[in-house]
Structure formats: C-alpha cells, structure tokens
Design an enzyme around this catalytic site. Structure first.
Site, PDB file in Angstrom:
ATOM      1  N   GLU A  40       0.845  -1.191   0.000  1.00  0.00           N
ATOM      2  CA  GLU A  40       0.000   0.000   0.000  1.00  0.00           C
ATOM      3  C   GLU A  40       0.886   1.249   0.000  1.00  0.00           C
ATOM      4  OE1 GLU A  40      -3.864   1.501   2.619  1.00  0.00           O
ATOM      5  OE2 GLU A  40      -2.241   0.444   3.651  1.00  0.00           O
ATOM      6  N   LYS A 112      -9.861   0.397  -2.277  1.00  0.00           N
ATOM      7  CA  LYS A 112      -9.989   0.023  -0.869  1.00  0.00           C
ATOM      8  C   LYS A 112     -11.382   0.366  -0.327  1.00  0.00           C
ATOM      9  CE  LYS A 112      -7.438   0.716   3.496  1.00  0.00           C
ATOM     10  NZ  LYS A 112      -6.279   1.429   4.087  1.00  0.00           N
ATOM     11  N   CYS A 154      -4.921  -3.676   3.011  1.00  0.00           N
ATOM     12  CA  CYS A 154      -4.622  -3.342   4.409  1.00  0.00           C
ATOM     13  C   CYS A 154      -5.786  -3.553   5.377  1.00  0.00           C
ATOM     14  CB  CYS A 154      -4.085  -1.907   4.477  1.00  0.00           C
ATOM     15  SG  CYS A 154      -3.130  -1.551   5.993  1.00  0.00           S
TER      16      CYS A 154
END
Length: 268
Positions: A40, A112, A154
């Site tokens: 990321e 995301k 993440c």
C-alpha cells in the site's frame, strides 16, 4: 509459478519511491517471479493524510501509472501496484490497487473499501476518510498466471466477509498490500493473515511497508507469503526494503481442499 512480495519504505519523494520499487521488482523478476505485489502507498507516503492529493492521477493516465505499466512490460512481469492515488471527487482520492499484466496492460483495479479511521493509542490517530473515498462494494477476483487473485488492501484484512466472498467467486490466492502500523502489526498481522489463508484455503500475498516514514509514522513490515494451510512459505524478516519469493504449488491447494473440504461444508 513463483510469486514475490515487495517490502518498501516509501516516503514523500515519488521518484525515489519508484526507483526503490523498480530495483526490487527487477530482483524479483530475475529470481523467477511471474507476479510481484507491492505494498500500500508504494508510490507515495507523505507526512499528512491529505498530502497524497498533490500526486493524485486521473484513472488510467499519469506518470505513476505509466511507470508500473512500462515496468511490467519491460520485465515481462505481472505487477500488483499496492495502492495508487486515483483522483476522486471533492478533493479525495481512491486507494486503488492496480494489477498490470506482463504486457503492461492494466487488467484490474480494486479501490480500498474499508478506511482506517482509528485511534491506535498514545496519540497515534488516523482518519483515512479525510482524504480517501471508499470503493464500491464490488469484490474483485481476476485470473492470473498464479491463480485466481482476490484483491484487498490493508484494513480490509479485518473484515473476513470480503475474503469469504473472494473464495465464493473462485479465488485461490488473496492479495493484501498493506502499510500496517508497527503497533497493530505486532499485535495482529500474522494472526489475521493466517486466519484468512486457513478459513478460505487460499495462498496469501501480503507485501508491507516497513520502517519510519515522513511525519514519524512507523510500519510493521514482515511481508510474507502463506499457503492454504496457513504455513509461511516466505517472509521478509528484516525491517528494511527487500522481497520474498515462493512457488505457489496448485497441487498443494488441491490437496488441502480435498483432504479438508471446509469450503464445501459451509451452511450459511
């Protein structure tokens, strides 16, 4: 087929970050990787959340995206660019995980979904929603040389329903590019990744940021590759930029799923 996870220490200098990425991607390709996954914020990590807006690019165009397309084509390597800042509305960006094939064509983009709005403790506070727009609730699974790859980023790791959907869509490999904080990483990184591997009987590629970044943020590193039984195939144990590589053996996946058919036993 071999896959690699690239561990980086990205900062506020985009050119330096891309140079770091290029060197590690070249090493991974030379070692036999057919796909390499970056962490990321691989292209930029500023001191403040909104600093990334300065480097936001329109979807499909811009020097950062072009760099990864060109590098994939040059190395004949599939590249997962962990997250890139793709321009959204209202002075926000999408944290876009972009997958390029070995010809340099972008074959998938996942934005995301879950944003890290968390107080870690001792004054360490994050509000990704101040600069990031969450992606659409559309899980992405894409065919690659190493298998059907389910994309995440993440903080998504803490939401197992996303990965269960990946498994239902046929994923055999899960990617989790991350910039886990040092504190939460030490507590939960390995545990959560192994859980996602075991419960979905998938390989896991988890490239991470490491070290200290502008503004004093510290990330956990420990980039690793897991097999469908939750065993570690490769891991970067040093707190420095590096890569880890492992073969993802489809026979191992088949064996785990045949001997222990938990996915077929689901009731809900």
């Amino acid at each position: 087929m071999k896959a690699a996870v690239i561990q980086m220490n990205s900062g506020a200098d985009v050119a330096a970050n891309l140079e770091q990425a290029a060197a590690l991607l070249e090493q991974a390709a030379a070692t036999g990787a057919v796909l390499a996954a970056l962490p990321e914020n691989c292209a930029f990590m500023g001191a403040k959340e909104r600093d990334k807006l300065t480097h936001a690019e329109a979807d499909g165009t811009g020097p950062i995206q072009q760099f990864f397309a060109d590098t994939a084509a040059r190395l004949k390597l599939w590249i997962l660019a962990g997250t890139l800042p793709i321009r959204a509305e209202a002075e926000h960006v999408y944290a876009a995980s972009c997958l390029y094939d070995a010809e340099g064509l972008r074959v998938a983009r996942y934005d995301k979904i879950h944003l890290f709005d968390v107080d870690v403790g001792n004054g360490e506070r994050y509000r990704e929603s101040n600069s990031i727009t969450p992606g659409a609730l559309t899980p992405a699974v894409v065919q690659t040389p190493i298998g059907a790859l389910g994309l995440s980023v993440c903080y998504d790791l803490r939401f197992p329903e996303l990965f269960r959907t990946h498994a239902a869509l046929g994923a055999t490999v899960l990617s989790v590019p991350a910039a886990f904080t040092a504190k939460t990483g030490a507590a939960h990184w390995h545990t959560l990744l192994k859980a996602r591997a075991v419960e979905n009987q998938c390989f896991v590629l988890a490239p991470g940021q490491c070290g200290t970044h502008p503004g004093g943020r510290s990330t956990y590193g420990h980039s690793l590759i897991l097999d469908p039984w939750g065993e570690t195939l490769a891991e970067v144990r040093e707190d420095a930029p590096d890569f880890a590589i492992a073969e993802l053996d489809p026979a191992r996946l088949q064996s785990v799923r045949e001997r222990f058919p938990a996915l077929a036993h689901r009731r809900l």
